[in-house]
Design a protein around this motif. Structure first.
Motif, PDB file in Angstrom:
ATOM      1  N   MET A 144       0.873  -0.656   0.035  1.00 60.44           N
ATOM      2  CA  MET A 144       0.224  -0.106   0.133  1.00 60.44           C
ATOM      3  C   MET A 144       0.923   1.459   0.159  1.00 60.44           C
ATOM      4  N   ILE A 145       0.925   2.376  -0.773  1.00 57.79           N
ATOM      5  CA  ILE A 145       1.360   3.188  -0.781  1.00 57.79           C
ATOM      6  C   ILE A 145       0.925   4.339   0.312  1.00 57.79           C
ATOM      7  N   GLU A 146       1.341   4.792   0.751  1.00 58.74           N
ATOM      8  CA  GLU A 146       1.630   5.871   2.260  1.00 58.74           C
ATOM      9  C   GLU A 146       1.184   7.228   1.559  1.00 58.74           C
ATOM     10  N   PRO A 147       1.033   8.050   2.221  1.00 57.13           N
ATOM     11  CA  PRO A 147       0.834   9.676   2.290  1.00 57.13           C
ATOM     12  C   PRO A 147       1.696  10.071   2.437  1.00 57.13           C
ATOM     13  N   LEU A 148       1.610  11.263   1.617  1.00 54.21           N
ATOM     14  CA  LEU A 148       2.911  12.056   1.819  1.00 54.21           C
ATOM     15  C   LEU A 148       3.087  12.520   3.346  1.00 54.21           C
ATOM     16  N   ARG A 149       4.090  13.332   4.073  1.00 55.22           N
ATOM     17  CA  ARG A 149       4.037  14.018   4.880  1.00 55.22           C
ATOM     18  C   ARG A 149       3.260  15.282   4.850  1.00 55.22           C
ATOM     19  N   ALA A 150       2.434  15.205   5.650  1.00 48.37           N
ATOM     20  CA  ALA A 150       2.056  16.879   6.185  1.00 48.37           C
ATOM     21  C   ALA A 150       2.944  17.812   5.993  1.00 48.37           C
ATOM     22  N   ALA A 151       3.512  18.877   4.707  1.00 49.96           N
ATOM     23  CA  ALA A 151       4.091  19.898   5.050  1.00 49.96           C
ATOM     24  C   ALA A 151       4.778  19.394   3.588  1.00 49.96           C
ATOM     25  N   SER A 152       5.087  17.846   3.444  1.00 53.47           N
ATOM     26  CA  SER A 152       6.546  17.562   2.797  1.00 53.47           C
ATOM     27  C   SER A 152       6.905  17.801   0.996  1.00 53.47           C
ATOM     28  N   PHE A 171      -1.747  29.467  -3.482  1.00 53.42           N
ATOM     29  CA  PHE A 171      -3.471  28.377  -3.275  1.00 53.42           C
ATOM     30  C   PHE A 171      -3.377  27.212  -2.848  1.00 53.42           C
ATOM     31  N   THR A 172      -4.239  27.000  -1.973  1.00 54.69           N
ATOM     32  CA  THR A 172      -4.422  25.513  -1.627  1.00 54.69           C
ATOM     33  C   THR A 172      -5.803  25.345  -2.572  1.00 54.69           C
ATOM     34  N   ALA A 173      -5.236  23.558  -2.723  1.00 50.10           N
ATOM     35  CA  ALA A 173      -6.528  22.648  -3.307  1.00 50.10           C
ATOM     36  C   ALA A 173      -6.749  21.317  -3.316  1.00 50.10           C
ATOM     37  N   SER A 174      -7.924  21.191  -2.843  1.00 49.56           N
ATOM     38  CA  SER A 174      -8.459  19.802  -2.439  1.00 49.56           C
ATOM     39  C   SER A 174      -8.733  19.266  -3.606  1.00 49.56           C
ATOM     40  N   PRO A 181      -3.908  12.680  -0.016  1.00 51.71           N
ATOM     41  CA  PRO A 181      -6.019  12.467  -0.095  1.00 51.71           C
ATOM     42  C   PRO A 181      -5.989  13.790   0.528  1.00 51.71           C
ATOM     43  N   HIS A 182      -5.277  15.330   1.141  1.00 54.34           N
ATOM     44  CA  HIS A 182      -5.531  16.122   1.604  1.00 54.34           C
ATOM     45  C   HIS A 182      -5.725  17.280   0.861  1.00 54.34           C
ATOM     46  N   GLY A 183      -4.684  16.781  -0.317  1.00 54.72           N
ATOM     47  CA  GLY A 183      -4.417  18.105  -1.188  1.00 54.72           C
ATOM     48  C   GLY A 183      -3.081  18.790  -1.101  1.00 54.72           C
ATOM     49  N   VAL A 233       1.028  35.175 -22.288  1.00 54.28           N
ATOM     50  CA  VAL A 233       1.231  34.201 -23.013  1.00 54.28           C
ATOM     51  C   VAL A 233       2.522  34.347 -21.442  1.00 54.28           C
ATOM     52  N   SER A 234       2.815  33.974 -20.710  1.00 56.41           N
ATOM     53  CA  SER A 234       3.852  34.327 -19.277  1.00 56.41           C
ATOM     54  C   SER A 234       3.685  32.512 -19.082  1.00 56.41           C
ATOM     55  N   ALA A 235       5.177  32.859 -18.748  1.00 56.67           N
ATOM     56  CA  ALA A 235       6.007  31.443 -18.068  1.00 56.67           C
ATOM     57  C   ALA A 235       5.554  31.092 -16.307  1.00 56.67           C
ATOM     58  N   PHE A 236       5.517  29.670 -16.108  1.00 51.89           N
ATOM     59  CA  PHE A 236       5.818  30.246 -14.130  1.00 51.89           C
ATOM     60  C   PHE A 236       6.107  28.306 -14.018  1.00 51.89           C
ATOM     61  N   VAL A 237       6.724  28.646 -12.436  1.00 50.56           N
ATOM     62  CA  VAL A 237       7.230  28.166 -12.158  1.00 50.56           C
ATOM     63  C   VAL A 237       6.219  27.496 -10.228  1.00 50.56           C
ATOM     64  N   GLY A 238       5.760  26.315 -10.639  1.00 51.65           N
ATOM     65  CA  GLY A 238       4.896  25.977  -8.950  1.00 51.65           C
ATOM     66  C   GLY A 238       5.644  24.909  -7.720  1.00 51.65           C
ATOM     67  N   SER A 239       5.500  25.119  -7.021  1.00 55.17           N
ATOM     68  CA  SER A 239       6.454  24.420  -5.901  1.00 55.17           C
ATOM     69  C   SER A 239       5.054  23.667  -4.986  1.00 55.17           C
ATOM     70  N   ALA A 240       5.305  22.365  -4.449  1.00 53.76           N
ATOM     71  CA  ALA A 240       3.788  22.777  -3.693  1.00 53.76           C
ATOM     72  C   ALA A 240       4.292  21.567  -2.460  1.00 53.76           C
ATOM     73  N   ILE A 241       3.088  21.508  -1.386  1.00 61.72           N
ATOM     74  CA  ILE A 241       3.902  20.938  -0.379  1.00 61.72           C
ATOM     75  C   ILE A 241       2.251  20.143  -0.226  1.00 61.72           C
ATOM     76  N   ALA A 242       1.897  19.042  -0.098  1.00 63.59           N
ATOM     77  CA  ALA A 242       1.463  18.098   1.181  1.00 63.59           C
ATOM     78  C   ALA A 242       0.546  18.897   1.967  1.00 63.59           C
ATOM     79  N   LEU A 243      -1.047  18.923   1.924  1.00 69.79           N
ATOM     80  CA  LEU A 243      -1.588  19.224   3.161  1.00 69.79           C
ATOM     81  C   LEU A 243      -1.802  17.696   4.273  1.00 69.79           C
ATOM     82  N   GLY A 244      -2.333  18.077   5.571  1.00 67.97           N
ATOM     83  CA  GLY A 244      -2.436  17.053   6.484  1.00 67.97           C
ATOM     84  C   GLY A 244      -3.841  17.478   7.287  1.00 67.97           C
ATOM     85  N   LYS A 245      -4.335  17.286   7.800  1.00 67.52           N
ATOM     86  CA  LYS A 245      -5.496  16.524   8.404  1.00 67.52           C
ATOM     87  C   LYS A 245      -6.077  17.896   9.198  1.00 67.52           C
TER      88      LYS A 245
END
Length: 193
Positions: free
Chosen positions: A1-9, A134-137, A158-160, A181-193
């Motif tokens: 089973m795949i484990e969820p990413l730790r919050a803020a990772s 932004f935050t996304a679920s 699981p939490h976005g 049109v303009s270029a961008f880069v994005g970095s995301a972290i996993a949300l916790g419960k």
């Protein structure tokens, strides 16, 4: 089973482009440079949009402008973006539809209004840089196979996510139907419960 990413990772790194259309809507699309939990290269060749196996595209949205001195703010309405697995890579920024012609594997919904800020250069009056967050679920996902392993983003994220992005002030050539049109880069972290 795949484990969820730790919050803020770190969940992912993406790069893409904002497309402002003639009808005053904007959308963003691009590809994944890194998607934590997915084993193996995310590319079929040297990294680029042409070789990317994982892409994304947002639904068109309309930003509400706000100005404060030399800051230009944009408030983007709540909206969705979908991730795609491209079993036959070959996206092109000249053809925005090529980023959404793969197998849909997940849809995220921005949980609140997105605020973007554009900083102006005091000497020449041009723009220096645009930032957004932004935050996304996760609202939908389906299991998929990639390089011999099975995944489901519902298990990994699981939490976005929360994503920070930086966009270039330099405008790029716009394909038919788009004004800017303009270029961008994005970095995301996993949300916790």
């Amino acid at each position: 089973m795949i484990e969820p990413l730790r919050a803020a990772s770190v969940a992912w790194y993406v790069t893409g482009r904002f497309y402002a259309a003639t009808d005053q809507t904007t959308q963003d699309l691009g590809y994944f440079l890194h998607l934590q939990g997915i084993e193996g290269s995310l590319f079929d060749g040297p990294p680029s949009e042409k070789t990317a196996c994982f892409t994304f595209r947002s639904a068109p949205f309309t930003a509400q402008p706000v100005t404060n001195g030399d800051l230009s703010l944009g408030l983007d309405a709540v909206g969705e973006f979908t991730l795609y697995l491209k079993r036959r890579p070959g996206a092109s920024f000249d053809h925005p539809d090529s980023f959404s012609d793969g197998e849909p594997i997940a849809t995220f919904r921005r949980a609140s209004v997105v605020m973007g800020t554009t900083f102006s250069a005091p000497k020449n009056g041009g723009n220096l840089l645009s930032l957004n967050v932004f935050t996304a679920s996760l609202t939908w996902s389906q299991e998929f196979e990639f390089r011999g392993a099975r995944y489901d983003l519902r298990q990994l994220l699981p939490h976005g996510i929360t994503q920070w992005g930086e966009a270039s002030a330099t405008l790029l050539n716009a394909p038919q139907g788009f004004e800017k049109v303009s270029a961008f880069v994005g970095s995301a972290i996993a949300l916790g419960k």
